[in-house]
Design a protein around this motif. Structure first.
Motif, PDB file in Angstrom:
ATOM      1  N   VAL A  68     -79.462 -48.206 -30.987  1.00  0.00           N
ATOM      2  CA  VAL A  68     -79.904 -49.539 -30.634  1.00  0.00           C
ATOM      3  C   VAL A  68     -81.315 -50.162 -31.653  1.00  0.00           C
ATOM      4  CG1 VAL A  68     -81.210 -51.083 -28.884  1.00  0.00           C
ATOM      5  CG2 VAL A  68     -78.932 -49.734 -28.299  1.00  0.00           C
ATOM      6  N   PHE A  69     -82.357 -49.043 -31.534  1.00  0.00           N
ATOM      7  CA  PHE A  69     -83.516 -49.446 -32.103  1.00  0.00           C
ATOM      8  C   PHE A  69     -83.467 -49.324 -33.632  1.00  0.00           C
ATOM      9  CE2 PHE A  69     -85.313 -48.236 -27.870  1.00  0.00           C
ATOM     10  CZ  PHE A  69     -85.932 -49.520 -27.635  1.00  0.00           C
ATOM     11  N   THR A  70     -82.526 -48.517 -34.117  1.00  0.00           N
ATOM     12  CA  THR A  70     -82.258 -48.515 -35.627  1.00  0.00           C
ATOM     13  C   THR A  70     -81.765 -49.738 -36.105  1.00  0.00           C
ATOM     14  OG1 THR A  70     -81.816 -45.988 -35.816  1.00  0.00           O
ATOM     15  CG2 THR A  70     -81.164 -47.479 -37.370  1.00  0.00           C
ATOM     16  N   TYR A  71     -80.681 -50.282 -35.347  1.00  0.00           N
ATOM     17  CA  TYR A  71     -80.046 -51.513 -36.055  1.00  0.00           C
ATOM     18  C   TYR A  71     -80.647 -52.726 -35.492  1.00  0.00           C
ATOM     19  CZ  TYR A  71     -76.593 -48.526 -37.651  1.00  0.00           C
ATOM     20  OH  TYR A  71     -75.924 -47.585 -38.443  1.00  0.00           O
ATOM     21  N   LEU A  72     -81.468 -52.704 -34.242  1.00  0.00           N
ATOM     22  CA  LEU A  72     -82.119 -54.039 -34.079  1.00  0.00           C
ATOM     23  C   LEU A  72     -83.285 -54.224 -34.565  1.00  0.00           C
ATOM     24  CD1 LEU A  72     -82.461 -56.029 -31.640  1.00  0.00           C
ATOM     25  CD2 LEU A  72     -83.868 -54.317 -30.535  1.00  0.00           C
ATOM     26  N   PHE A  73     -84.117 -53.373 -35.032  1.00  0.00           N
ATOM     27  CA  PHE A  73     -85.434 -53.278 -36.050  1.00  0.00           C
ATOM     28  C   PHE A  73     -85.417 -53.003 -37.367  1.00  0.00           C
ATOM     29  CE2 PHE A  73     -87.387 -52.434 -31.598  1.00  0.00           C
ATOM     30  CZ  PHE A  73     -87.585 -53.876 -31.078  1.00  0.00           C
ATOM     31  N   GLY A  74     -84.439 -52.317 -37.839  1.00  0.00           N
ATOM     32  CA  GLY A  74     -84.309 -51.793 -39.068  1.00  0.00           C
ATOM     33  C   GLY A  74     -84.422 -52.868 -40.203  1.00  0.00           C
ATOM     34  N   GLY A  75     -83.598 -53.871 -40.150  1.00  0.00           N
ATOM     35  CA  GLY A  75     -83.516 -54.949 -41.225  1.00  0.00           C
ATOM     36  C   GLY A  75     -84.648 -55.826 -41.046  1.00  0.00           C
ATOM     37  N   ALA A  76     -85.106 -56.169 -39.953  1.00  0.00           N
ATOM     38  CA  ALA A  76     -86.356 -56.980 -39.795  1.00  0.00           C
ATOM     39  C   ALA A  76     -87.481 -56.444 -40.215  1.00  0.00           C
ATOM     40  CB  ALA A  76     -86.478 -57.578 -38.203  1.00  0.00           C
ATOM     41  N   THR A  81     -81.848 -50.543 -42.697  1.00  0.00           N
ATOM     42  CA  THR A  81     -81.747 -49.452 -41.392  1.00  0.00           C
ATOM     43  C   THR A  81     -82.243 -48.070 -41.965  1.00  0.00           C
ATOM     44  OG1 THR A  81     -79.512 -49.442 -41.810  1.00  0.00           O
ATOM     45  CG2 THR A  81     -80.404 -51.028 -40.289  1.00  0.00           C
ATOM     46  N   ARG A  82     -81.696 -47.648 -43.165  1.00  0.00           N
ATOM     47  CA  ARG A  82     -81.807 -46.271 -43.615  1.00  0.00           C
ATOM     48  C   ARG A  82     -83.205 -46.128 -43.880  1.00  0.00           C
ATOM     49  NH1 ARG A  82     -78.087 -42.627 -46.033  1.00  0.00           N
ATOM     50  NH2 ARG A  82     -79.441 -41.095 -47.319  1.00  0.00           N
ATOM     51  N   GLU A  83     -84.040 -46.857 -44.458  1.00  0.00           N
ATOM     52  CA  GLU A  83     -85.498 -46.756 -44.527  1.00  0.00           C
ATOM     53  C   GLU A  83     -86.130 -46.917 -43.403  1.00  0.00           C
ATOM     54  OE1 GLU A  83     -88.950 -49.004 -47.181  1.00  0.00           O
ATOM     55  OE2 GLU A  83     -87.057 -49.683 -47.476  1.00  0.00           O
ATOM     56  N   TYR A  84     -85.907 -47.906 -42.509  1.00  0.00           N
ATOM     57  CA  TYR A  84     -86.674 -47.627 -41.272  1.00  0.00           C
ATOM     58  C   TYR A  84     -86.349 -46.501 -40.623  1.00  0.00           C
ATOM     59  CZ  TYR A  84     -88.384 -49.460 -36.832  1.00  0.00           C
ATOM     60  OH  TYR A  84     -89.069 -49.660 -35.658  1.00  0.00           O
ATOM     61  N   LEU A  85     -85.270 -45.817 -40.494  1.00  0.00           N
ATOM     62  CA  LEU A  85     -85.145 -44.725 -39.670  1.00  0.00           C
ATOM     63  C   LEU A  85     -85.775 -43.570 -40.259  1.00  0.00           C
ATOM     64  CD1 LEU A  85     -82.864 -43.658 -37.676  1.00  0.00           C
ATOM     65  CD2 LEU A  85     -81.483 -42.886 -39.691  1.00  0.00           C
ATOM     66  N   GLN A  86     -86.475 -43.584 -41.328  1.00  0.00           N
ATOM     67  CA  GLN A  86     -87.313 -42.425 -42.036  1.00  0.00           C
ATOM     68  C   GLN A  86     -88.471 -42.292 -41.085  1.00  0.00           C
ATOM     69  OE1 GLN A  86     -85.562 -40.425 -43.770  1.00  0.00           O
ATOM     70  NE2 GLN A  86     -83.968 -42.171 -43.908  1.00  0.00           N
ATOM     71  N   HIS A  87     -89.002 -43.666 -40.654  1.00  0.00           N
ATOM     72  CA  HIS A  87     -90.121 -43.839 -39.804  1.00  0.00           C
ATOM     73  C   HIS A  87     -89.737 -43.719 -38.364  1.00  0.00           C
ATOM     74  CE1 HIS A  87     -93.882 -45.650 -38.433  1.00  0.00           C
ATOM     75  NE2 HIS A  87     -93.392 -46.239 -37.613  1.00  0.00           N
ATOM     76  N   LEU A  88     -88.654 -44.175 -37.866  1.00  0.00           N
ATOM     77  CA  LEU A  88     -88.502 -44.338 -36.430  1.00  0.00           C
ATOM     78  C   LEU A  88     -88.152 -43.319 -35.912  1.00  0.00           C
ATOM     79  CD1 LEU A  88     -87.889 -46.506 -34.185  1.00  0.00           C
ATOM     80  CD2 LEU A  88     -85.478 -46.488 -35.127  1.00  0.00           C
ATOM     81  N   LEU A  89     -87.277 -42.258 -36.485  1.00  0.00           N
ATOM     82  CA  LEU A  89     -86.586 -41.320 -35.754  1.00  0.00           C
ATOM     83  C   LEU A  89     -87.325 -40.286 -34.958  1.00  0.00           C
ATOM     84  CD1 LEU A  89     -83.666 -40.372 -35.063  1.00  0.00           C
ATOM     85  CD2 LEU A  89     -84.076 -38.311 -36.762  1.00  0.00           C
ATOM     86  N   PRO A  90     -88.655 -39.815 -35.759  1.00  0.00           N
ATOM     87  CA  PRO A  90     -89.404 -39.044 -34.851  1.00  0.00           C
ATOM     88  C   PRO A  90     -90.056 -39.762 -33.589  1.00  0.00           C
ATOM     89  CG  PRO A  90     -89.762 -38.856 -37.031  1.00  0.00           C
ATOM     90  CD  PRO A  90     -88.965 -39.911 -36.987  1.00  0.00           C
ATOM     91  N   GLY A  91     -90.215 -41.029 -33.973  1.00  0.00           N
ATOM     92  CA  GLY A  91     -90.665 -41.564 -32.566  1.00  0.00           C
ATOM     93  C   GLY A  91     -89.642 -41.743 -31.566  1.00  0.00           C
ATOM     94  N   ILE A  92     -88.336 -41.999 -31.998  1.00  0.00           N
ATOM     95  CA  ILE A  92     -87.455 -41.977 -30.981  1.00  0.00           C
ATOM     96  C   ILE A  92     -87.124 -40.573 -30.229  1.00  0.00           C
ATOM     97  CG2 ILE A  92     -84.785 -42.427 -30.785  1.00  0.00           C
ATOM     98  CD1 ILE A  92     -86.443 -45.022 -30.937  1.00  0.00           C
ATOM     99  N   VAL A  93     -87.213 -39.537 -30.983  1.00  0.00           N
ATOM    100  CA  VAL A  93     -87.117 -38.141 -30.443  1.00  0.00           C
ATOM    101  C   VAL A  93     -88.129 -38.120 -29.330  1.00  0.00           C
ATOM    102  CG1 VAL A  93     -87.453 -35.832 -30.668  1.00  0.00           C
ATOM    103  CG2 VAL A  93     -86.219 -37.106 -32.697  1.00  0.00           C
ATOM    104  N   VAL A  94     -89.449 -38.577 -29.366  1.00  0.00           N
ATOM    105  CA  VAL A  94     -90.391 -38.497 -28.425  1.00  0.00           C
ATOM    106  C   VAL A  94     -90.236 -39.435 -27.294  1.00  0.00           C
ATOM    107  CG1 VAL A  94     -92.812 -38.905 -27.974  1.00  0.00           C
ATOM    108  CG2 VAL A  94     -92.324 -37.863 -30.121  1.00  0.00           C
ATOM    109  N   LEU A  95     -89.390 -40.762 -27.555  1.00  0.00           N
ATOM    110  CA  LEU A  95     -89.309 -41.633 -26.623  1.00  0.00           C
ATOM    111  C   LEU A  95     -88.064 -41.115 -25.395  1.00  0.00           C
ATOM    112  CD1 LEU A  95     -88.859 -45.446 -26.978  1.00  0.00           C
ATOM    113  CD2 LEU A  95     -86.988 -44.197 -26.113  1.00  0.00           C
TER     114      LEU A  95
END
Length: 283
Positions: A68-76, A81-95
Motif C-alpha cells: 500500500v505505502f509503496t504504490y500510494l506514495f512512491g510516484g508522488a 516506486t522502486r526509488e522510493y522503496l529504497q528509503h521506505l522499506l526500513p521504515g515499513i519494517v519498523v512500522l
C-alpha cells in the motif's frame, strides 16, 4: 460350591519416567527462571498458531502495508516506486513490527479478564516468568514480520546497499526495539480493565508516533519545531538505526541514540510493569 472371586489388581506403573514419578515421594523440583520463562514463551507461540488474528498480524499485515505505502506514495514523493522503496522499506519494517507489538498487552489483559492470570499467580514458579516468557515468545513474531516485510520489499525491487549482513543487523535492531516497546503495552495490559481499552489506548498512542517520524519522508523539509519533535521520537531513532544498517552508513551516534531509547523504555516501563504486577499478586 463357592462362587469364584475376582481379584482386582492395581495397574502397573511400569518402569518409565511416569512410573518413577508416581512411586517417588519426593516433590518435583521447582522450575528455574529460565525453564519457566521458556514454557510461557512456548505457550505464546502456540497461541499464535490458534489465533488467526495474530497470524495475520505477523504475515498478512507486513505484506499489505508494504504494498500500500509503496504504490500510494512512491510516484508522488520520489517519482518512482522502486526509488522510493529504497528509503521506505526500513521504515515499513519498523512500522509493521511496532503495530503487532501491541498484541502483547492485549493478550496479557485477556488472560487477566478470563482468570488465567490468577491461576499462574498461584503456581510455584518464578512469577516474572509469566511476563518475560510472553515477551520472549513474541520475539519470534517480530522476527517473522520483519523478515516477511524484507522479502516483499526485495520482490518489489528493494536492494540494500549493505547486503545480507546489513539486512540481518537491521532485523535484529527492529526486534530489540519491539521488545523494548512491548513493555509499554505490558504495563497498559496490567492497568486496563478490558482488552478493548488496551487496543484503543495503544492505537491512539502509536499512530501519532508513526506518522510523526521519518518513516515516510525525511524531516529536512519540515519546520524547525517539527524537526525537533521528530528527532526525539523513539520510532525515528529506531528507523534511523535500521535504515543506516541496511544502507551501510550506521554510525556510533546512531547506535548510541538507539541504545539509549531502548534502555529508557525497558527501565521506565519495565519498572512500572513490575509495580503493577506485584500489586495484582498481593490483591
Amino acid at each position: 460350591m463357592n462362587p469364584t472371586r475376582t481379584v482386582e489388581t492395581a495397574p502397573s506403573t511400569g518402569d518409565g519416567p511416569v512410573g518413577t514419578a508416581l512411586l517417588s515421594r519426593d516433590r518435583p523440583a521447582r522450575p528455574g527462571p529460565l525453564a519457566a520463562s521458556l514454557a510461557f514463551a512456548w505457550r505464546a507461540l502456540v497461541r499464535v498458531r490458534r489465533n488467526p488474528q495474530q497470524l495475520f498480524d505477523a504475515v498478512g499485515f507486513p505484506v499489505m502495508t508494504t504494498l500500500v505505502f509503496t504504490y500510494l506514495f512512491g510516484g508522488a514523493l520520489a517519482g518512482s516506486t522502486r526509488e522510493y522503496l529504497q528509503h521506505l522499506l526500513p521504515g515499513i519494517v519498523v512500522l509493521s513490527v511496532v503495530m503487532i507489538s501491541m498484541n502483547t498487552g492485549v493478550a496479557l489483559n485477556v488472560d487477566i479478564t478470563k482468570g488465567v492470570f490468577d491461576r499462574f499467580r498461584s503456581m510455584s514458579i518464578w512469577q516474572p516468568s509469566v511476563l518475560v516468557g510472553s515477551l520472549l515468545g513474541d520475539l519470534v513474531r517480530y522476527a517473522v514480520a520483519a523478515t516477511v516485510t524484507v522479502l516483499v520489499g526485495l520482490a518489489l525491487g528493494f536492494r540494500p546497499a549493505n547486503g545480507v549482513g546489513g539486512v540481518l543487523v537491521g532485523i535484529l535492531l527492529v526486534v530489540i526495539f519491539a521488545f523494548s516497546l512491548a513493555w509499554v503495552w505490558t504495563a497498559l495490559g496490567l492497568a486496563a480493565a478490558k482488552p478493548e481499552i488496551v487496543m484503543n489506548v495503544s492505537g491512539l498512542a502509536v499512530f501519532p508516533l508513526l506518522f510523526l517520524s521519518n518513516i515516510f519522508v525525511g524531516p529536512d523539509t519540515m519546520p524547525g519545531w517539527l524537526q525537533a519533535a521528530v528527532g526525539v521520537n523513539p520510532i525515528t531513532r529506531a528507523v534511523t538505526a535500521v535504515r543506516h544498517a541496511m544502507d551501510g552508513t550506521l554510525t556510533a551516534g546512531d547506535l548510541t541514540a538507539y541504545a539509549i531509547t531502548c534502555a529508557v523504555l525497558i527501565l521506565v516501563f519495565g519498572g512500572i510493569t513490575g509495580v503493577l504486577y506485584n500489586r495484582r499478586r498481593q490483591a
